[in-house]
Scaffold this motif. Structure first.
Motif, PDB file in Angstrom:
ATOM      1  N   LEU A  21       0.837  -1.203   0.000  1.00  0.00           N
ATOM      2  CA  LEU A  21       0.000   0.000   0.000  1.00  0.00           C
ATOM      3  C   LEU A  21       0.872   1.253   0.000  1.00  0.00           C
ATOM      4  O   LEU A  21       1.796   1.361   0.797  1.00  0.00           O
ATOM      5  CB  LEU A  21      -0.872  -0.053   1.260  1.00  0.00           C
ATOM      6  N   VAL A  22       0.585   2.203  -0.900  1.00  0.00           N
ATOM      7  CA  VAL A  22       1.333   3.460  -0.947  1.00  0.00           C
ATOM      8  C   VAL A  22       0.429   4.574  -0.425  1.00  0.00           C
ATOM      9  O   VAL A  22      -0.715   4.703  -0.860  1.00  0.00           O
ATOM     10  CB  VAL A  22       1.807   3.773  -2.382  1.00  0.00           C
ATOM     11  N   LEU A  23       0.956   5.335   0.526  1.00  0.00           N
ATOM     12  CA  LEU A  23       0.168   6.404   1.146  1.00  0.00           C
ATOM     13  C   LEU A  23       0.895   7.726   1.017  1.00  0.00           C
ATOM     14  O   LEU A  23       2.057   7.835   1.416  1.00  0.00           O
ATOM     15  CB  LEU A  23      -0.028   6.114   2.637  1.00  0.00           C
ATOM     16  N   ASP A  24       0.256   8.718   0.434  1.00  0.00           N
ATOM     17  CA  ASP A  24       0.787  10.076   0.466  1.00  0.00           C
ATOM     18  C   ASP A  24       0.122  10.761   1.657  1.00  0.00           C
ATOM     19  O   ASP A  24      -1.113  10.801   1.743  1.00  0.00           O
ATOM     20  CB  ASP A  24       0.475  10.815  -0.833  1.00  0.00           C
ATOM     21  N   ALA A  25       0.940  11.302   2.558  1.00  0.00           N
ATOM     22  CA  ALA A  25       0.401  11.778   3.836  1.00  0.00           C
ATOM     23  C   ALA A  25      -0.732  12.792   3.664  1.00  0.00           C
ATOM     24  O   ALA A  25      -1.785  12.657   4.266  1.00  0.00           O
ATOM     25  CB  ALA A  25       1.520  12.367   4.677  1.00  0.00           C
TER      26      ALA A  25
ATOM     27  N   VAL B  25       4.652  13.806   1.678  1.00  0.00           N
ATOM     28  CA  VAL B  25       5.605  12.770   2.094  1.00  0.00           C
ATOM     29  C   VAL B  25       4.961  11.426   1.786  1.00  0.00           C
ATOM     30  O   VAL B  25       3.799  11.203   2.139  1.00  0.00           O
ATOM     31  CB  VAL B  25       5.951  12.889   3.597  1.00  0.00           C
ATOM     32  N   ARG B  26       5.692  10.562   1.079  1.00  0.00           N
ATOM     33  CA  ARG B  26       5.123   9.276   0.652  1.00  0.00           C
ATOM     34  C   ARG B  26       5.582   8.144   1.563  1.00  0.00           C
ATOM     35  O   ARG B  26       6.751   8.080   1.937  1.00  0.00           O
ATOM     36  CB  ARG B  26       5.535   8.997  -0.802  1.00  0.00           C
ATOM     37  N   PHE B  27       4.644   7.272   1.908  1.00  0.00           N
ATOM     38  CA  PHE B  27       4.938   6.112   2.756  1.00  0.00           C
ATOM     39  C   PHE B  27       4.515   4.841   2.030  1.00  0.00           C
ATOM     40  O   PHE B  27       3.664   4.882   1.140  1.00  0.00           O
ATOM     41  CB  PHE B  27       4.164   6.200   4.079  1.00  0.00           C
ATOM     42  N   ALA B  28       5.101   3.725   2.421  1.00  0.00           N
ATOM     43  CA  ALA B  28       4.690   2.432   1.877  1.00  0.00           C
ATOM     44  C   ALA B  28       4.513   1.456   3.023  1.00  0.00           C
ATOM     45  O   ALA B  28       5.314   1.418   3.966  1.00  0.00           O
ATOM     46  CB  ALA B  28       5.746   1.914   0.908  1.00  0.00           C
ATOM     47  N   VAL B  29       3.420   0.710   2.953  1.00  0.00           N
ATOM     48  CA  VAL B  29       3.166  -0.366   3.923  1.00  0.00           C
ATOM     49  C   VAL B  29       3.486  -1.659   3.185  1.00  0.00           C
ATOM     50  O   VAL B  29       2.715  -2.101   2.341  1.00  0.00           O
ATOM     51  CB  VAL B  29       1.697  -0.339   4.401  1.00  0.00           C
ATOM     52  N   SER B  38       0.869  -3.139   9.033  1.00  0.00           N
ATOM     53  CA  SER B  38       2.254  -3.215   9.507  1.00  0.00           C
ATOM     54  C   SER B  38       2.894  -1.832   9.369  1.00  0.00           C
ATOM     55  O   SER B  38       2.239  -0.876   8.978  1.00  0.00           O
ATOM     56  CB  SER B  38       3.022  -4.264   8.724  1.00  0.00           C
ATOM     57  N   LYS B  39       4.176  -1.745   9.657  1.00  0.00           N
ATOM     58  CA  LYS B  39       4.862  -0.447   9.698  1.00  0.00           C
ATOM     59  C   LYS B  39       4.763   0.290   8.361  1.00  0.00           C
ATOM     60  O   LYS B  39       4.857  -0.335   7.304  1.00  0.00           O
ATOM     61  CB  LYS B  39       6.333  -0.658  10.039  1.00  0.00           C
ATOM     62  N   ALA B  40       4.597   1.615   8.440  1.00  0.00           N
ATOM     63  CA  ALA B  40       4.569   2.434   7.225  1.00  0.00           C
ATOM     64  C   ALA B  40       5.897   3.155   7.131  1.00  0.00           C
ATOM     65  O   ALA B  40       6.160   4.077   7.907  1.00  0.00           O
ATOM     66  CB  ALA B  40       3.420   3.422   7.292  1.00  0.00           C
ATOM     67  N   ARG B  41       6.755   2.726   6.209  1.00  0.00           N
ATOM     68  CA  ARG B  41       8.081   3.361   6.094  1.00  0.00           C
ATOM     69  C   ARG B  41       8.019   4.499   5.082  1.00  0.00           C
ATOM     70  O   ARG B  41       7.251   4.446   4.121  1.00  0.00           O
ATOM     71  CB  ARG B  41       9.153   2.332   5.710  1.00  0.00           C
ATOM     72  N   MET B  42       8.847   5.511   5.334  1.00  0.00           N
ATOM     73  CA  MET B  42       8.890   6.668   4.442  1.00  0.00           C
ATOM     74  C   MET B  42       9.597   6.296   3.159  1.00  0.00           C
ATOM     75  O   MET B  42      10.721   5.780   3.196  1.00  0.00           O
ATOM     76  CB  MET B  42       9.617   7.808   5.153  1.00  0.00           C
ATOM     77  N   VAL B  43       8.952   6.531   2.020  1.00  0.00           N
ATOM     78  CA  VAL B  43       9.570   6.241   0.719  1.00  0.00           C
ATOM     79  C   VAL B  43      10.360   7.457   0.259  1.00  0.00           C
ATOM     80  O   VAL B  43      11.482   7.337  -0.232  1.00  0.00           O
ATOM     81  CB  VAL B  43       8.483   5.898  -0.328  1.00  0.00           C
ATOM     82  N   GLY B  44       9.788   8.622   0.409  1.00  0.00           N
ATOM     83  CA  GLY B  44      10.465   9.847  -0.023  1.00  0.00           C
ATOM     84  C   GLY B  44       9.554  11.047   0.102  1.00  0.00           C
ATOM     85  O   GLY B  44       8.490  10.972   0.720  1.00  0.00           O
ATOM     86  N   ILE B  45      10.001  12.156  -0.513  1.00  0.00           N
ATOM     87  CA  ILE B  45       9.202  13.388  -0.454  1.00  0.00           C
ATOM     88  C   ILE B  45       8.807  13.791  -1.869  1.00  0.00           C
ATOM     89  O   ILE B  45       9.559  13.567  -2.819  1.00  0.00           O
ATOM     90  CB  ILE B  45       9.969  14.541   0.233  1.00  0.00           C
TER      91      ILE B  45
END
Lengths: 140, 111
Positions: A21-25, B25-29, B38-45
């Motif tokens: 899953l990709v999430l943009d804050a 800010v982009r995250f990936a689970v 589960s944990k959402a890690r930062m992919v980038g900005i």
């Protein structure tokens, strides 16, 4: 504010696609309603807390990416209008470990009674509602 | 670190040249979904050269309706790009500094 240097469009590469899953804050988390496991509204996501790094500290190469440690909620109306943000101590943490899903709403896997975020509602239920005539029993 | 401290910060390369502002800010689970995420890690900005504000993410998704709004917002965010966590040297409320030779990736989301 100086004008931004333009990156040539040909130098912008296709992004790697993470498997999950990709999430943009801003798009998927901030300002979303949070519902508890029974579908009861808890609060909204006003901010997000990340694990490390310290602000303005140089990040060593190969450092592990930060993870979301908690969703934050609190009195942000004033700071949204006038700028800044409330001090961290005024924000209520909802640990990421209780988040069950992110959709049009953020679903939590626990009951709202177990969260600090619903203390105002609990306080009103125990101290104000019982004083209203008929407030101590279910409606007929 | 609090996320809204970073949103809107100036993004500069290692020589101090301004590239834009942090618009998201982009995250990936990554792990498979279970009862809880589960944990959402930062992919980038996501860096936008003109404005940090983003409205409904038109520029990152394939939304084309209403047509004038989609065109306007895409034009406003033209040149937006994603910088991966590995290419970030310093992150803070005033500015985000990128490493030398950073790579700019398309900021679009899969749709």
């Amino acid at each position: 504010m100086s004008k931004a240097k333009r990156i040539h469009p040909l130098k912008i590469r296709p992004a790697p696609r993470p498997a999950g899953l990709v999430l943009d804050a801003q798009l998927h988390l901030l300002d979303r309603q949070m519902l508890d496991v029974d579908g009861v509204p808890v609060s909204t996501v006003d901010d997000v807390e990340l694990s490390g790094p310290e602000p303005d500290e140089r990040i060593p190469e190969g450092a592990e990416a930060p993870v979301i440690s908690a969703l934050l909620t609190g009195p942000v109306l004033g700071t949204r209008i006038f700028g800044g943000r409330p001090p961290s101590s005024r924000l209520i943490r909802i640990p990421w470990s209780v988040v069950a899903g992110v959709d049009t709403v953020v679903k939590l896997g626990v009951r709202s009674d177990s969260l600090d975020a619903s203390w105002v509602e609990r306080w009103l239920r125990h101290h104000v509602i019982p004083r209203i005539p008929g407030g101590r029993h279910d409606p007929h | 670190m609090i996320l809204t401290d970073v949103l809107g910060s100036d993004v500069v390369d290692n020589s101090g040249q301004r590239l834009g502002e942090v618009s998201d800010v982009r995250f990936a689970v990554d792990a498979s979904p279970g009862q809880l995420l589960s944990k959402a890690r930062m992919v980038g900005i996501v860096v936008s050269p003109r404005t940090a504000s983003s409205f409904l993410g038109y520029e990152r998704r394939g939304i084309t309706q209403p047509w004038p709004v989609a065109q306007l917002l895409r034009w406003r965010h033209r040149g937006s790009f994603l910088v991966l966590w590995e290419d970030i040297a310093v992150i803070g409320p005033r500015e985000v500094v990128l490493r030398p030779g950073f790579t700019a990736y398309e900021s679009t989301l899969a749709f």
